[in-house]
Design an enzyme around this catalytic site. Sequence first.
Site, short mmCIF file in Angstrom:
data_model
loop_
_atom_site.label_atom_id
_atom_site.label_comp_id
_atom_site.label_asym_id
_atom_site.label_seq_id
_atom_site.Cartn_x
_atom_site.Cartn_y
_atom_site.Cartn_z
N THR A 239 6.50 6.57 -8.40
CA THR A 239 7.12 5.67 -7.44
C THR A 239 7.70 6.48 -6.28
OG1 THR A 239 7.61 3.98 -9.09
CG2 THR A 239 8.92 3.93 -7.07
N GLU A 243 6.61 6.29 -2.33
CA GLU A 243 7.57 5.95 -1.27
C GLU A 243 7.77 7.09 -0.29
OE1 GLU A 243 8.25 3.00 -0.83
OE2 GLU A 243 7.73 2.19 -2.79
N HIS A 246 5.23 6.89 2.38
CA HIS A 246 5.61 6.03 3.50
C HIS A 246 6.54 6.77 4.46
CE1 HIS A 246 3.66 2.51 1.99
NE2 HIS A 246 4.50 2.31 0.99
N HIS A 252 -0.01 1.68 3.02
CA HIS A 252 -0.74 1.31 1.80
C HIS A 252 -2.23 1.43 2.05
CE1 HIS A 252 3.01 -1.14 0.66
NE2 HIS A 252 2.96 -0.07 -0.11
N ASP A 262 -5.83 1.46 6.88
CA ASP A 262 -4.65 2.31 6.66
C ASP A 262 -4.58 3.45 7.66
OD1 ASP A 262 -6.72 3.87 5.73
OD2 ASP A 262 -5.75 4.43 3.85
N VAL A 264 -6.60 5.84 8.11
CA VAL A 264 -7.11 7.09 7.54
C VAL A 264 -8.61 6.94 7.35
CG1 VAL A 264 -7.01 8.72 5.61
CG2 VAL A 264 -4.92 7.54 6.36
N THR A 267 -10.41 7.28 3.45
CA THR A 267 -10.09 6.41 2.33
C THR A 267 -10.94 5.14 2.47
OG1 THR A 267 -8.22 5.46 3.55
CG2 THR A 267 -7.75 7.26 2.02
N GLN A 270 -10.74 -1.27 1.21
CA GLN A 270 -10.72 -2.06 -0.01
C GLN A 270 -10.12 -3.43 0.26
OE1 GLN A 270 -8.35 0.91 -2.29
NE2 GLN A 270 -6.90 -0.75 -2.69
N ASP A 304 1.56 4.43 -12.79
CA ASP A 304 1.73 5.86 -12.55
C ASP A 304 0.57 6.69 -13.11
OD1 ASP A 304 4.15 5.19 -11.41
OD2 ASP A 304 5.30 6.70 -12.51
#
Length: 334
Positions: A239, A243, A246, A252, A262, A264, A267, A270, A304
């Site tokens: 987590t 964060e 960000h 995201h 995003d 980028v 990536t 989706q 995770d």
Amino acid sequence: MKKLLFGALALGLMFSCNNDNMSSQNEMDPATTPSVTAELNRNCFSEEIRQEDLQKSPELRQRFTELEANTEMFSKNTQLGKVLTDGTVEIPVVVNILYSNDAENLSDARIAEQIDVLNADYSGTNTDVSKIPTEFQSVKAGDVKIKFRLANTVRKATTTTSWVRDTMKKSSSGGIDATSPSNYLNIWIVGKVVSTDGRTILGYATFPESAGLWNDGVVIPAPYFGKTGAVTNFNLGRTATHEVGHYLNLRHIWGDAKCGDDLVADTPTQTSENYNTPSYPLYNRCSGKNRSVMFMNYMDYVNDAAMFMFSAGQKTRMQAVVASTGARSGLRVY
């Protein structure tokens, strides 16, 4: 692959952190995905808060525009070999703990454990890095060259058990004021965070256009911080990895919109966020072709244990922020 565009994208649209559950090997349309209530899913509202703030503040909109222009220029210079330093920075971290019981007053050992997770994940030395599929090996970030060092821990007892947006960041509202936010990453640990519509939030962060402001930093409830004693599915410290992403200007991975961007290039697009622990390959429905998505990226919503990589493009965005010309240049460079 997505193009590296920003323009009016974030200023013209209001995005949200949705509550959908991906339960098959093909991504499901968010409009038809059933809501999951029996099991806690990852949920943050970093982008929601960002869009609200951008709407309200011309100063933040100007900062955002400059931030993305600088990021795009840094990316171009990197591709041209004009970035001459290795970009390594060490970010000093102040952990602010607001506790209403002993379980929320996290131990020094658990805090150190979380710093270790951040250092492993951002250096690409995490033990599960070997799980990256062959398809994505060529675009993995490896060492992001951002390190973290605990500078101080501030503790304060409170009778507040549930917090709403940013109240934990003001001493006047019972919280703890940030320590020099231009020079330190402030992380606030509280018992629980809820959104205005009642959702349980695993964490949220400010983006770099907020650098140095009173509320700049990351918020994570105690049950999702560190490893030992954290709740099932969110007990590997990811987590905080998400964060802090960000905080360093990563969005995201689904772009907070159906088949969104995003910003980028490496990536894959989706359909939406993914939850739980998907099996590879998981295919998207954006281009009409079966293309697997990078659900194991730290900026998705999976558990995770299912997230274990950044991409090279994400590394460039983060490096742009901590560079000498970046919005977070006040963080210590060595």
